[in-house]
Motif scaffolding. Structure first.
Motif, PDB file in Angstrom:
ATOM      1  N   PRO A 119      55.687 -29.993 -48.107  1.00  0.00           N
ATOM      2  CA  PRO A 119      56.794 -29.951 -47.141  1.00  0.00           C
ATOM      3  C   PRO A 119      57.416 -28.563 -46.992  1.00  0.00           C
ATOM      4  N   TRP A 120      57.554 -27.836 -48.097  1.00  0.00           N
ATOM      5  CA  TRP A 120      58.190 -26.513 -47.994  1.00  0.00           C
ATOM      6  C   TRP A 120      57.251 -25.518 -47.346  1.00  0.00           C
ATOM      7  N   GLU A 121      55.970 -25.728 -47.600  1.00  0.00           N
ATOM      8  CA  GLU A 121      54.979 -24.841 -47.005  1.00  0.00           C
ATOM      9  C   GLU A 121      54.875 -25.086 -45.503  1.00  0.00           C
ATOM     10  N   GLN A 122      55.022 -26.342 -45.099  1.00  0.00           N
ATOM     11  CA  GLN A 122      54.970 -26.658 -43.662  1.00  0.00           C
ATOM     12  C   GLN A 122      56.051 -25.891 -42.919  1.00  0.00           C
ATOM     13  N   ARG A 123      57.235 -25.860 -43.520  1.00  0.00           N
ATOM     14  CA  ARG A 123      58.360 -25.205 -42.858  1.00  0.00           C
ATOM     15  C   ARG A 123      58.118 -23.712 -42.691  1.00  0.00           C
ATOM     16  N   ARG A 124      57.433 -23.123 -43.652  1.00  0.00           N
ATOM     17  CA  ARG A 124      57.211 -21.671 -43.609  1.00  0.00           C
ATOM     18  C   ARG A 124      55.849 -21.299 -43.072  1.00  0.00           C
ATOM     19  N   MET A 132      58.280 -28.804 -35.202  1.00  0.00           N
ATOM     20  CA  MET A 132      57.520 -28.085 -36.234  1.00  0.00           C
ATOM     21  C   MET A 132      56.029 -28.085 -35.857  1.00  0.00           C
ATOM     22  N   THR A 133      55.504 -26.944 -35.715  1.00  0.00           N
ATOM     23  CA  THR A 133      54.070 -26.896 -35.411  1.00  0.00           C
ATOM     24  C   THR A 133      53.280 -27.073 -36.701  1.00  0.00           C
ATOM     25  N   THR A 134      52.210 -27.807 -36.584  1.00  0.00           N
ATOM     26  CA  THR A 134      51.382 -27.982 -37.770  1.00  0.00           C
ATOM     27  C   THR A 134      50.013 -27.379 -37.514  1.00  0.00           C
ATOM     28  N   THR A 135      49.502 -26.759 -38.537  1.00  0.00           N
ATOM     29  CA  THR A 135      48.185 -26.143 -38.447  1.00  0.00           C
ATOM     30  C   THR A 135      47.226 -26.934 -39.307  1.00  0.00           C
ATOM     31  N   ASN A 136      46.093 -27.268 -38.757  1.00  0.00           N
ATOM     32  CA  ASN A 136      45.105 -28.030 -39.491  1.00  0.00           C
ATOM     33  C   ASN A 136      43.739 -27.411 -39.271  1.00  0.00           C
ATOM     34  N   PRO A 137      42.859 -27.525 -40.283  1.00  0.00           N
ATOM     35  CA  PRO A 137      41.482 -27.084 -40.049  1.00  0.00           C
ATOM     36  C   PRO A 137      40.827 -27.939 -38.951  1.00  0.00           C
ATOM     37  N   TRP A 183      52.859 -34.253 -48.111  1.00  0.00           N
ATOM     38  CA  TRP A 183      51.830 -33.359 -48.632  1.00  0.00           C
ATOM     39  C   TRP A 183      50.543 -33.660 -47.883  1.00  0.00           C
ATOM     40  N   ARG A 184      50.236 -32.862 -46.934  1.00  0.00           N
ATOM     41  CA  ARG A 184      49.084 -33.139 -46.081  1.00  0.00           C
ATOM     42  C   ARG A 184      47.828 -32.527 -46.681  1.00  0.00           C
ATOM     43  N   LYS A 185      46.755 -33.273 -46.608  1.00  0.00           N
ATOM     44  CA  LYS A 185      45.502 -32.812 -47.207  1.00  0.00           C
ATOM     45  C   LYS A 185      44.350 -33.072 -46.266  1.00  0.00           C
ATOM     46  N   GLN A 186      43.416 -32.158 -46.251  1.00  0.00           N
ATOM     47  CA  GLN A 186      42.128 -32.394 -45.610  1.00  0.00           C
ATOM     48  C   GLN A 186      41.071 -31.901 -46.590  1.00  0.00           C
ATOM     49  N   ASP A 232      48.955 -17.749 -45.262  1.00  0.00           N
ATOM     50  CA  ASP A 232      49.330 -18.130 -43.912  1.00  0.00           C
ATOM     51  C   ASP A 232      48.537 -19.360 -43.480  1.00  0.00           C
ATOM     52  N   ALA A 233      49.234 -20.345 -42.888  1.00  0.00           N
ATOM     53  CA  ALA A 233      48.584 -21.621 -42.582  1.00  0.00           C
ATOM     54  C   ALA A 233      47.397 -21.439 -41.656  1.00  0.00           C
ATOM     55  N   GLN A 234      47.556 -20.535 -40.685  1.00  0.00           N
ATOM     56  CA  GLN A 234      46.466 -20.303 -39.736  1.00  0.00           C
ATOM     57  C   GLN A 234      45.233 -19.754 -40.467  1.00  0.00           C
ATOM     58  N   ILE A 235      45.484 -18.798 -41.351  1.00  0.00           N
ATOM     59  CA  ILE A 235      44.377 -18.204 -42.102  1.00  0.00           C
ATOM     60  C   ILE A 235      43.732 -19.262 -42.991  1.00  0.00           C
ATOM     61  N   ALA A 236      44.568 -20.094 -43.642  1.00  0.00           N
ATOM     62  CA  ALA A 236      44.039 -21.122 -44.536  1.00  0.00           C
ATOM     63  C   ALA A 236      43.167 -22.101 -43.770  1.00  0.00           C
ATOM     64  N   ALA A 237      43.620 -22.483 -42.578  1.00  0.00           N
ATOM     65  CA  ALA A 237      42.852 -23.440 -41.787  1.00  0.00           C
ATOM     66  C   ALA A 237      41.523 -22.833 -41.362  1.00  0.00           C
ATOM     67  N   GLU A 238      41.578 -21.587 -40.921  1.00  0.00           N
ATOM     68  CA  GLU A 238      40.337 -20.927 -40.530  1.00  0.00           C
ATOM     69  C   GLU A 238      39.398 -20.770 -41.716  1.00  0.00           C
ATOM     70  N   PHE A 239      39.993 -20.433 -42.872  1.00  0.00           N
ATOM     71  CA  PHE A 239      39.188 -20.284 -44.083  1.00  0.00           C
ATOM     72  C   PHE A 239      38.483 -21.599 -44.405  1.00  0.00           C
ATOM     73  N   THR A 240      39.214 -22.718 -44.308  1.00  0.00           N
ATOM     74  CA  THR A 240      38.623 -24.018 -44.630  1.00  0.00           C
ATOM     75  C   THR A 240      37.436 -24.308 -43.721  1.00  0.00           C
ATOM     76  N   LEU A 241      37.610 -24.044 -42.423  1.00  0.00           N
ATOM     77  CA  LEU A 241      36.507 -24.261 -41.479  1.00  0.00           C
ATOM     78  C   LEU A 241      35.308 -23.386 -41.818  1.00  0.00           C
ATOM     79  N   ALA A 242      35.596 -22.107 -42.094  1.00  0.00           N
ATOM     80  CA  ALA A 242      34.506 -21.187 -42.387  1.00  0.00           C
ATOM     81  C   ALA A 242      33.833 -21.551 -43.701  1.00  0.00           C
ATOM     82  N   GLN A 243      34.662 -21.974 -44.671  1.00  0.00           N
ATOM     83  CA  GLN A 243      34.119 -22.308 -45.988  1.00  0.00           C
ATOM     84  C   GLN A 243      33.221 -23.537 -45.901  1.00  0.00           C
TER      85      GLN A 243
END
Lengths: 455, 165
Positions: free
Chosen positions: A410-415, B1-6, B98-101, A437-448
């Motif tokens: 939850p705290w990470e979502q906010r930031r 709140m925008t959410t980012t997901n893979p 706690w969101r997980k993928q 950074d959430a964007q970087i993490a998401a891209e990393f997950t896809l690439a990984q």
């Protein structure tokens, strides 16, 4: 080395290593029952006769069982399997496929050490009961036998069992061409440095301070406190001893197949770690060690369950030189041209050589660690750093990753931060991207996801 | 709140809506028992055993508040569940706070289990667990209709054999 394809017996003194307690027990019973007699009385006349007869009979009985135990324990080594048979009434026949052997330890309990014997322990990947024991042989024989088995295991490398997924064709060992027998020393831990390193860890510092406080309180006459604190002291003592035992007389040397480590205070142990079986590597620098530039290296290895610690320690304490030598064996290909510099950045801190760090937004969540947190993806490996007081860098090869998990609290979502965990087999070390950074993490997950299926 | 997901949440196959009922019943039983336990001081009070008043009031109130907070996100928790079959790997998602993928390549799969408890069976559901050699990399798929669960298992096993690394 000869082809050992027939049944062989273990060393005749083997039953004694575990059975000496029976003899001590008999002596103790005798002592208990003749407590009131003086020394002269024991060995006089009729009594002497009976003592000798009974003691002789008891000894014969014990020796008879020792003999049976020895007689029925046999082993055989073929090209593909190791067989160990034991037991007279309850027979047990165990075997291990050599190409499934993950690691071979040589263990020496104290009594065996006095007799010059040693035990071989095979860690096998395919069975639920993971350890096959062959005890005891002459120490030199155990070394020869292990060498032989490891060579056969190595020869079988490409025909890996599919069920045990993470094992890819072994990464090429740069020392592979070296002739057998010579094992260049890679790291050695002097006793002084080990002791210093133990006392420079916060848990030990706190424990030692606690002990000192107790003693002072006790000396000033507050007696009651001792009884309550004794269990804590014992726990601390056993923790300390474990650490000491794991690091005492520690040496790591390079072998044809990987790394061989040996250590031990009373009981000595020797592990062989084939480089191709290492799943993940963790380099930790506790707060006070950082001032001295010391590191500790632990690995996840399939099969090898060290009874005392979570992960297998391959360097209890060492400087950057030892660290980089060991890393060179366990992870010969870091996937970057300038391995040494990248390794240095990984275990220290900073964003050189393409490391991605946590953004400023993570400052509030991890005030101490945010600057250190970061990751780097190379051709072969993901390097991730985290930790505040004790700083850790984890190295996970792409083809060892079992699953990639994107996580956001939850705290990470906010930031707009997120973390990624790279799960590995064989221990508790995981790749851990923390608060990037959430964007970087998401891209990393896809690439990984793409990278970890690449072959 | 925008959410980012893979992977976009919309691309996942969601859990069966009936799974919410299973969750609700499990929730009611668990929190019902906890609530009963929190009433013990009150019963003692009524039975005129000397009990401080705060001990009578605070625990049940606290239990009710926490239970209501959880109840509020229970439906969203079920909506957040889902799985995604891709070419080379399998993705599961879960969690509201706690969101997980979690993504697991088919080639790393060791075995797949399908389980169903008595409550799930009543609603014709099951749950599927995908295991790898790593303890942390275990994918759970909840609230699958039983027929769908068996099919999914067979597809996963087939993919695992094909994509063996």
């Amino acid at each position: 080395m000869n082809q050992v394809a027939h049944w062989q017996r273990v060393h005749p003194a083997s039953p004694f290593v575990h059975g000496w307690i029976a003899i001590v027990g008999l002596l103790w019973i005798y002592w208990q029952n003749t407590d009131e007699l003086s020394f002269a009385e024991r060995f006089a006349g009729q009594r002497l006769f009976w003592t000798v007869v009974l003691a002789g009979a008891a000894l014969l009985l014990v020796l008879f069982f020792y003999f049976l135990s020895w007689y029925f324990t046999r082993y055989k080594l073929t090209d593909t399997h190791v067989y160990v048979n034991a037991g007279m009434l309850f027979r047990s026949q165990k075997q291990a496929r050599i190409d499934k052997v993950q690691a071979i330890d040589i263990a020496q309990p104290l009594v065996a050490r006095l007799l010059g014997l040693a035990e071989l322990r095979f860690d096998v990947a395919d069975s639920s009961e993971s350890v096959l024991r062959l005890s005891f042989l002459k120490k030199a024989d155990t070394h020869d036998l292990r060498q032989l088995i490891l060579q056969r295991a190595q020869g079988e490398q490409p025909v890996e069992n599919p069920a045990q997924q993470p094992a890819e064709p072994a990464t090429l060992n740069p020392l592979g061409e070296q002739h057998a027998g010579s094992a260049p020393l890679m790291a050695k831990v002097p006793a002084g440095r080990l002791l210093a390193s133990l006392f420079l860890q916060l848990p030990v510092v706190i424990g030692a301070l606690g002990c000192a406080t107790m003693v002072i309180l006790w000396l000033t006459g507050i007696n009651g406190i001792i009884a309550g604190v004794l269990p804590i002291l014992l726990t601390f003592g056993s923790y300390f001893y474990k650490q000491l035992n794991q690091g005492w007389n520690f040496t790591a040397s390079a072998t044809d197949s990987g790394l061989r480590i040996s250590y031990g205070l009373a009981d000595t142990r020797q592990h062989s770690i084939p480089a191709g079986r290492v799943q993940a590597i963790s380099v930790t620098a506790p707060l006070l060690w950082r001032l001295l530039g010391w590191y500790k290296v632990e690995v996840n290895v399939l099969g090898t369950k060290s009874e005392d610690l979570d992960n297998l320690q391959v360097l209890p304490v060492g400087d950057f030189e030892s660290l980089s030598r060991i890393m060179g064996i366990l992870l010969p290909d870091l996937g970057v041209p300038n391995q040494r510099e990248v390794l240095a950045t990984a275990v220290k801190t900073g964003t050189d050589y393409g490391f991605t760090a946590s953004p400023d937004r993570a400052k509030l969540l991890s005030p101490g660690a945010w600057k250190h947190q970061g990751f780097l993806v190379t051709q072969s490996t993901v390097i991730s750093r985290y930790g505040w007081l004790a700083r850790t860098a984890n190295f996970v090869p792409h083809h060892r990753i079992q699953g990639t998990e994107f996580r956001q609290g939850p705290w990470e979502q906010r930031r707009e931060l997120a973390g990624v965990r790279l799960h590995c087999a064989g221990g508790s070390i995981i790749g851990y991207l923390h608060q990037v950074d959430a964007q970087i993490a998401a891209e990393f997950t896809l690439a990984q996801a793409k990278r970890q299926v690449g072959r | 709140m925008t959410t980012t997901n893979p992977w976009s949440p919309n691309s996942f196959t969601p859990a069966d809506p009936a799974y919410f009922k299973v969750k609700l019943i499990t929730f009611s039983i668990t929190w019902g028992l906890i609530f009963l336990a929190s009433l013990v001081p009150g019963i003692l009070f009524v039975a005129s055993v000397d009990t401080p008043l705060w001990l009578v009031i605070i625990p049940p109130v606290l239990v009710v508040v926490i239970a209501l907070l959880i109840l509020r996100i229970l439906r969203r928790q079920v909506l957040a569940l889902g799985y995604l079959e891709r070419e080379e790997d399998f993705v599961v998602r879960s969690g509201v706070m706690w969101r997980k993928q979690l993504v697991i390549p088919y080639g790393r799969m060791q075995y797949v289990e399908v389980n169903s408890g008595p409550l799930e069976r009543r609603y014709g559901l099951c749950q599927l667990t995908l295991n790898t050699a790593g303890a942390g990399a275990t994918a759970h798929v909840y609230g699958l209709p039983q027929a769908q669960g068996q099919e999914l298992r067979e597809r996963l096993v087939a993919a695992g054999e094909e994509k063996m690394l």
